[in-house]
Scaffold this motif. Sequence first.
Motif: not given
Length: 163
Positions: A33, A37, A47, A53, A125, A129
């Motif tokens: 991530c 991200c 992230a 996560a 992800s 986000y």
Amino acid sequence: MRGGGDDHYRSLCPGATPGVLSVKELGVLAALCERVCPPADEAHAGAKVVRVAERIDRELAFHTPRMQSDLKAALLVMEHGGLLHLSATRFTRLAPEAQDARIEAMMTSSSELERQVIGNLRLLSLFFYYVDERTWAAIHYEGPFQPRKAPPADSRLPEAPHG
């Protein structure tokens, strides 16, 4: 420990308590991530701040065992898939630039499995986000529920009768 004990993976997601995923799986997901991200800066929350996560891990509790095992298998490929590219180094042990190169190699791989793994983990992800309100300002999104403004009065139309 050079391998990848729980302390290593815990350091990738400090303070997190895994639900469906193991500490290792959550650590791998957190590391991924961070790479896919937007990076944390004055415009983006990052992230880790958004805890992408952990949000994914929480969401997995509402999904089938098959979905859970598929995601766990994808994280295993992500962490140890370097072997397919002649690298014994785990994804989470790579420098950030090398992690980006590994992601790029997976995205352009001739292996459909690798492309599916990275494509779906990346999609998941980014979805988790951008559903966080803290990320909206950076993309100039004001949110889904904005108050409706009354249309401007048109001076050419007669006023409605009161009565």
